[in-house]
Design an enzyme around this catalytic site. Sequence first.
Site, PDB file in Angstrom:
ATOM      1  N   TRP A  71       0.800  -1.222   0.000  1.00 39.09           N
ATOM      2  CA  TRP A  71       0.000   0.000   0.000  1.00 39.09           C
ATOM      3  C   TRP A  71       0.836   1.278   0.000  1.00 39.09           C
ATOM      4  O   TRP A  71       0.300   2.353  -0.201  1.00 39.09           O
ATOM      5  CB  TRP A  71      -0.886   0.010   1.273  1.00 39.09           C
ATOM      6  CG  TRP A  71      -0.056  -0.310   2.488  1.00 39.09           C
ATOM      7  CD1 TRP A  71       0.111  -1.547   3.057  1.00 39.09           C
ATOM      8  CD2 TRP A  71       0.776   0.588   3.241  1.00 39.09           C
ATOM      9  NE1 TRP A  71       0.999  -1.475   4.115  1.00 39.09           N
ATOM     10  CE2 TRP A  71       1.417  -0.174   4.248  1.00 39.09           C
ATOM     11  CE3 TRP A  71       1.061   1.960   3.169  1.00 39.09           C
ATOM     12  CZ2 TRP A  71       2.315   0.383   5.167  1.00 39.09           C
ATOM     13  CZ3 TRP A  71       1.954   2.508   4.077  1.00 39.09           C
ATOM     14  CH2 TRP A  71       2.562   1.729   5.062  1.00 39.09           C
ATOM     15  N   ASN A  72       2.137   1.186   0.288  1.00 40.48           N
ATOM     16  CA  ASN A  72       2.866   2.443   0.554  1.00 40.48           C
ATOM     17  C   ASN A  72       3.129   3.262  -0.717  1.00 40.48           C
ATOM     18  O   ASN A  72       3.278   4.476  -0.645  1.00 40.48           O
ATOM     19  CB  ASN A  72       4.152   2.192   1.355  1.00 40.48           C
ATOM     20  CG  ASN A  72       5.168   1.381   0.598  1.00 40.48           C
ATOM     21  OD1 ASN A  72       4.820   0.669  -0.349  1.00 40.48           O
ATOM     22  ND2 ASN A  72       6.419   1.470   0.996  1.00 40.48           N
ATOM     23  N   LYS A 102      -2.379  -8.773  -7.610  1.00 41.23           N
ATOM     24  CA  LYS A 102      -3.224  -8.629  -6.431  1.00 41.23           C
ATOM     25  C   LYS A 102      -2.973  -7.243  -5.859  1.00 41.23           C
ATOM     26  O   LYS A 102      -1.866  -6.920  -5.448  1.00 41.23           O
ATOM     27  CB  LYS A 102      -2.872  -9.684  -5.391  1.00 41.23           C
ATOM     28  CG  LYS A 102      -3.695  -9.563  -4.134  1.00 41.23           C
ATOM     29  CD  LYS A 102      -2.904 -10.027  -2.911  1.00 41.23           C
ATOM     30  CE  LYS A 102      -3.437  -9.430  -1.634  1.00 41.23           C
ATOM     31  NZ  LYS A 102      -3.289  -7.979  -1.523  1.00 41.23           N
ATOM     32  N   GLY A 145       6.985  -6.397  -0.423  1.00 44.45           N
ATOM     33  CA  GLY A 145       6.332  -6.350   0.886  1.00 44.45           C
ATOM     34  C   GLY A 145       7.310  -6.734   1.974  1.00 44.45           C
ATOM     35  O   GLY A 145       8.534  -6.612   1.799  1.00 44.45           O
ATOM     36  N   SER A 146       6.785  -7.234   3.068  1.00 45.49           N
ATOM     37  CA  SER A 146       7.646  -7.508   4.228  1.00 45.49           C
ATOM     38  C   SER A 146       8.444  -8.800   4.035  1.00 45.49           C
ATOM     39  O   SER A 146       8.045  -9.704   3.280  1.00 45.49           O
ATOM     40  CB  SER A 146       6.783  -7.610   5.481  1.00 45.49           C
ATOM     41  OG  SER A 146       5.870  -8.667   5.328  1.00 45.49           O
ATOM     42  N   GLU A 166      11.158  -8.028  -3.420  1.00 41.89           N
ATOM     43  CA  GLU A 166      11.605  -6.719  -2.917  1.00 41.89           C
ATOM     44  C   GLU A 166      11.061  -6.613  -1.502  1.00 41.89           C
ATOM     45  O   GLU A 166       9.878  -6.323  -1.320  1.00 41.89           O
ATOM     46  CB  GLU A 166      11.031  -5.596  -3.794  1.00 41.89           C
ATOM     47  CG  GLU A 166      11.419  -5.669  -5.259  1.00 41.89           C
ATOM     48  CD  GLU A 166      12.835  -5.195  -5.503  1.00 41.89           C
ATOM     49  OE1 GLU A 166      13.437  -4.598  -4.602  1.00 41.89           O
ATOM     50  OE2 GLU A 166      13.358  -5.458  -6.601  1.00 41.89           O
ATOM     51  N   LEU A 167      11.906  -6.824  -0.509  1.00 43.00           N
ATOM     52  CA  LEU A 167      11.398  -6.986   0.861  1.00 43.00           C
ATOM     53  C   LEU A 167      11.812  -5.830   1.773  1.00 43.00           C
ATOM     54  O   LEU A 167      12.238  -4.779   1.314  1.00 43.00           O
ATOM     55  CB  LEU A 167      11.862  -8.337   1.406  1.00 43.00           C
ATOM     56  CG  LEU A 167      11.529  -9.533   0.484  1.00 43.00           C
ATOM     57  CD1 LEU A 167      12.065 -10.834   1.059  1.00 43.00           C
ATOM     58  CD2 LEU A 167      10.033  -9.648   0.221  1.00 43.00           C
ATOM     59  N   CYS A 171      10.342   1.643   2.006  1.00 44.29           N
ATOM     60  CA  CYS A 171      11.286   0.558   2.320  1.00 44.29           C
ATOM     61  C   CYS A 171      12.731   1.031   2.320  1.00 44.29           C
ATOM     62  O   CYS A 171      13.573   0.436   2.983  1.00 44.29           O
ATOM     63  CB  CYS A 171      11.110  -0.565   1.312  1.00 44.29           C
ATOM     64  SG  CYS A 171      11.295  -0.003  -0.376  1.00 44.29           S
ATOM     65  N   GLU A 204      12.585  -2.638  11.388  1.00 43.89           N
ATOM     66  CA  GLU A 204      12.183  -1.550  10.505  1.00 43.89           C
ATOM     67  C   GLU A 204      11.007  -0.812  11.172  1.00 43.89           C
ATOM     68  O   GLU A 204       9.961  -1.412  11.423  1.00 43.89           O
ATOM     69  CB  GLU A 204      11.737  -2.191   9.184  1.00 43.89           C
ATOM     70  CG  GLU A 204      11.392  -1.256   8.074  1.00 43.89           C
ATOM     71  CD  GLU A 204      10.844  -2.029   6.854  1.00 43.89           C
ATOM     72  OE1 GLU A 204      10.224  -3.104   7.031  1.00 43.89           O
ATOM     73  OE2 GLU A 204      11.035  -1.535   5.731  1.00 43.89           O
TER      74      GLU A 204
HETATM   75  N1  LIG Z   1      11.927  -3.652  -1.168  1.00 41.28           N
HETATM   76  C1  LIG Z   1      10.943  -2.937  -1.675  1.00 41.28           C
HETATM   77  O1  LIG Z   1      10.965  -2.539  -2.837  1.00 41.28           O
HETATM   78  C2  LIG Z   1       9.747  -2.597  -0.844  1.00 41.28           C
HETATM   79  C3  LIG Z   1       8.852  -1.632  -1.315  1.00 41.28           C
HETATM   80  C4  LIG Z   1       7.747  -1.303  -0.529  1.00 41.28           C
HETATM   81  C5  LIG Z   1       7.542  -1.934   0.686  1.00 41.28           C
HETATM   82  N2  LIG Z   1       8.416  -2.867   1.110  1.00 41.28           N
HETATM   83  C6  LIG Z   1       8.229  -3.518   2.410  1.00 41.28           C
HETATM   84  O2  LIG Z   1       6.844  -3.816   2.618  1.00 41.28           O
HETATM   85  C7  LIG Z   1       6.525  -3.746   3.993  1.00 41.28           C
HETATM   86  C8  LIG Z   1       5.322  -2.854   4.194  1.00 41.28           C
HETATM   87  O3  LIG Z   1       4.248  -3.273   3.455  1.00 41.28           O
HETATM   88  P1  LIG Z   1       3.111  -4.231   4.061  1.00 41.28           P
HETATM   89  O4  LIG Z   1       3.003  -4.042   5.514  1.00 41.28           O
HETATM   90  O5  LIG Z   1       1.917  -4.050   3.226  1.00 41.28           O
HETATM   91  O6  LIG Z   1       3.770  -5.636   3.785  1.00 41.28           O
HETATM   92  P2  LIG Z   1       3.069  -7.050   3.755  1.00 41.28           P
HETATM   93  O7  LIG Z   1       4.145  -8.029   3.481  1.00 41.28           O
HETATM   94  O8  LIG Z   1       2.229  -7.263   4.934  1.00 41.28           O
HETATM   95  O9  LIG Z   1       2.061  -6.966   2.514  1.00 41.28           O
HETATM   96  C9  LIG Z   1       2.488  -6.715   1.190  1.00 41.28           C
HETATM   97  C10 LIG Z   1       1.454  -7.266   0.230  1.00 41.28           C
HETATM   98  O10 LIG Z   1       1.386  -8.659   0.418  1.00 41.28           O
HETATM   99  C11 LIG Z   1       0.056  -9.047   0.687  1.00 41.28           C
HETATM  100  N3  LIG Z   1       0.116 -10.233   1.537  1.00 41.28           N
HETATM  101  C12 LIG Z   1       0.300 -10.303   2.863  1.00 41.28           C
HETATM  102  N4  LIG Z   1       0.309 -11.592   3.258  1.00 41.28           N
HETATM  103  C13 LIG Z   1       0.132 -12.347   2.145  1.00 41.28           C
HETATM  104  C14 LIG Z   1       0.055 -13.753   1.887  1.00 41.28           C
HETATM  105  N5  LIG Z   1       0.177 -14.657   2.844  1.00 41.28           N
HETATM  106  N6  LIG Z   1      -0.130 -14.147   0.614  1.00 41.28           N
HETATM  107  C15 LIG Z   1      -0.242 -13.254  -0.378  1.00 41.28           C
HETATM  108  N7  LIG Z   1      -0.177 -11.929  -0.199  1.00 41.28           N
HETATM  109  C16 LIG Z   1       0.012 -11.476   1.054  1.00 41.28           C
HETATM  110  C17 LIG Z   1      -0.595  -7.834   1.292  1.00 41.28           C
HETATM  111  O11 LIG Z   1      -1.982  -7.884   1.150  1.00 41.28           O
HETATM  112  C18 LIG Z   1       0.037  -6.749   0.473  1.00 41.28           C
HETATM  113  O12 LIG Z   1      -0.630  -6.633  -0.765  1.00 41.28           O
HETATM  114  C19 LIG Z   1       7.765  -3.183   4.649  1.00 41.28           C
HETATM  115  O13 LIG Z   1       8.505  -4.221   5.223  1.00 41.28           O
HETATM  116  C20 LIG Z   1       8.530  -2.564   3.503  1.00 41.28           C
HETATM  117  O14 LIG Z   1       9.907  -2.436   3.711  1.00 41.28           O
HETATM  118  C21 LIG Z   1       9.510  -3.230   0.384  1.00 41.28           C
HETATM  119  O1  LIG Z   2       8.858   1.597  -0.511  1.00 37.65           O
HETATM  120  C1  LIG Z   2       9.575   1.224  -1.386  1.00 37.65           C
HETATM  121  C2  LIG Z   2       9.706   1.745  -2.761  1.00 37.65           C
HETATM  122  C3  LIG Z   2      10.014   3.173  -2.781  1.00 37.65           C
HETATM  123  C4  LIG Z   2      10.820   3.573  -3.966  1.00 37.65           C
HETATM  124  O2  LIG Z   2      10.714   2.981  -5.036  1.00 37.65           O
HETATM  125  O3  LIG Z   2      11.574   4.520  -3.820  1.00 37.65           O
END
Ligand SMILES: NC(=O)c1ccc[n+]([C@@H]2O[C@H](COP(=O)([O-])OP(=O)(O)OC[C@H]3O[C@@H](n4cnc5c(N)ncnc54)[C@H](O)[C@@H]3O)[C@@H](O)[C@H]2O)c1
Ligand SMILES: O=CCCC(=O)O
Length: 533
Positions: free
Chosen positions: A197-198, A221, A276-277, A298-299, A332, A430
């Site tokens: 969502w970010n 998704k 995501g995470s 990308e975590l 992130c 984080e």
């Molecule tokens: N490395 C990157 O490019 C990057 C970019 C943005 C955010 N992030 C990371 O994302 C995290 C924040 O976002 P968040 O809290 O939404 O993360 P999250 O991992 O909880 O969710 C990310 C996405 O995954 C989905 N999801 C969650 N559990 C799932 C499952 N079991 N199966 C399928 N989909 C699932 C969520 O609905 C959401 O769409 C932070 O840790 C941040 O650092 C990383």
């Molecule tokens: O949150 C992660 C992605 C942000 C970015 O692309 O700069």
Amino acid sequence: MSIFCRTTASISRTFTRSRFQPSTLPFTILRPASTMSHRVPKLNDPSLLKTDVAYVNGEWVKAKSGKTFEVFDPSSGKLIGTAPEMDAEDTQKAIDAAAAAFPSFRIKTGRERSKMLRKWYDLMVENSEDLARLITWENGKPLADAKGEITYAANFFEWFSEEAPRIYGDTIPASIPANRIVTIKEPVGVCGLITPWNFPAAMITRKIGPALAAGCTVVAKSPGETPFTSLALAELAHRAGIPKGVVNIVSALKNTVEMGEVLTTSPIVKKVSFTGSTGVGKILMKQSSTTLKKLSFELGGNAPFIVFDDADLDVAVAGAITSKFRSSGQTCVCANRIFIQSGIYDSFAQKFAAKVKEFKVGGGYTEGVTHGPLIHDRAIRKVDSHVRDAEKKGAKVIQGGQKMPELGENFFQPTVITGMTTEMALATEETFGPVAGLFKFDTEEEVIRIANSAEVGLAGYFFSKDVARVSRIAEALEVGMVGVNTGLISDPAAPFGGVKESGFGREGSKYGIGEYQTIKMITYGGMGGDLQK
Ligand SMILES: NC(=O)c1ccc[n+]([C@@H]2O[C@H](COP(=O)([O-])OP(=O)(O)OC[C@H]3O[C@@H](n4cnc5c(N)ncnc54)[C@H](O)[C@@H]3O)[C@@H](O)[C@H]2O)c1
Ligand SMILES: O=CCCC(=O)O
């Protein structure tokens, strides 16, 4: 012209300084005269707001069960609308649509795919005001930041529209004289994309852009907190003439795990790209192993931000402000641990806190607001717990440090903490919020040891004017991306991605398209030899 509809005639659009704002409060709070007002942005093109439907096989469809979930404005806490709560069967339909579309899409020329992406890019630019309003509404970030995100997001389509016609293979000298070896690059197939969502627009375009450029079809998704931006993008894909089934956007909240299982275990899906995470990434990787999918992850990050004594202090302060507080710290690549060399620690802390004091916190549509709310109450609880933990262990909050209930449940003061130590939660987790913890260090060896002690390694930043040190530190940091004398590294032209538990794969840049391709090697035998007489 106002960008809002009034839900009640009595809502005043005059913004006043909060009557809750005590004279000692370290930030300016801008808030509507009535905080309880439900502020609904007015879109130039209201058809971009798609509620209760997802986009599958070129059509707007409801969940088969008819179920929906609610999406809330993080600023006001008010309902924005509902989105389809899709399940395994709905997801399978989307995968089948993507599979049916793949054979004809993969054989389009790179130039044809390029034109489609370019058209989609043009439509994003044309509709950027509306798209930004949607982002601010469901994500909360200030409108200026949301506009910046739309530009960033659209640029991935522009970038990959330029890559699509330039997919080259190799000719390789063979060891056997009569053989000729060439390689061609092929699209990997149907891709499952999962994004957070970010950055409701940029995270999804950074995946769909290269996937389509390569000739893949996708099932994306959307994030449960922010589904409407991705659905608006789907509407623009439709208008851009992207063939049916090539782009499918599905949504779920309660059924997220079920949907994730289908996307990661379906034998039809050949690639999963997840942002995501780290915790969720590990689950998805395990699930994907059952069918050995190609993966890009990308975590999470825990970025070190290091300022050496020889740095330009003002440049370093500005870099820290950008890196730490972008999207209220919900990025992130945000600085999470800020290390300042002892000789400049006090002056850095003072200048940095003074800049943070200038922030204007409030609803994202309010003129002059620089920082909006966090996404939900869980985020607030985490940020608050990191601040309380640091205080308990001896750190000092020199700016902010509190929730802002007078603005809404999801607001937290931009915070600066001094006297941080490695025992504090913020050092290893984080924070993903507007809290800057300043650690003091003495030597390069010490700071690199601590910086690299994190299990994750996404971004790292440092500030120095010493050329030899710049090269030493850039090479020593265990991260996928380094910012030297800058706090902003994101660029569609640059490879984005991490090492260690921040994942693998690169997005954007000339490398991004490779994540959606396989290399096929072809050996031609019986070649060459003497000319026929
Ligand atoms: N490395 C990157 O490019 C990057 C970019 C943005 C955010 N992030 C990371 O994302 C995290 C924040 O976002 P968040 O809290 O939404 O993360 P999250 O991992 O909880 O969710 C990310 C996405 O995954 C989905 N999801 C969650 N559990 C799932 C499952 N079991 N199966 C399928 N989909 C699932 C969520 O609905 C959401 O769409 C932070 O840790 C941040 O650092 C990383
Ligand atoms: O949150 C992660 C992605 C942000 C970015 O692309 O700069």
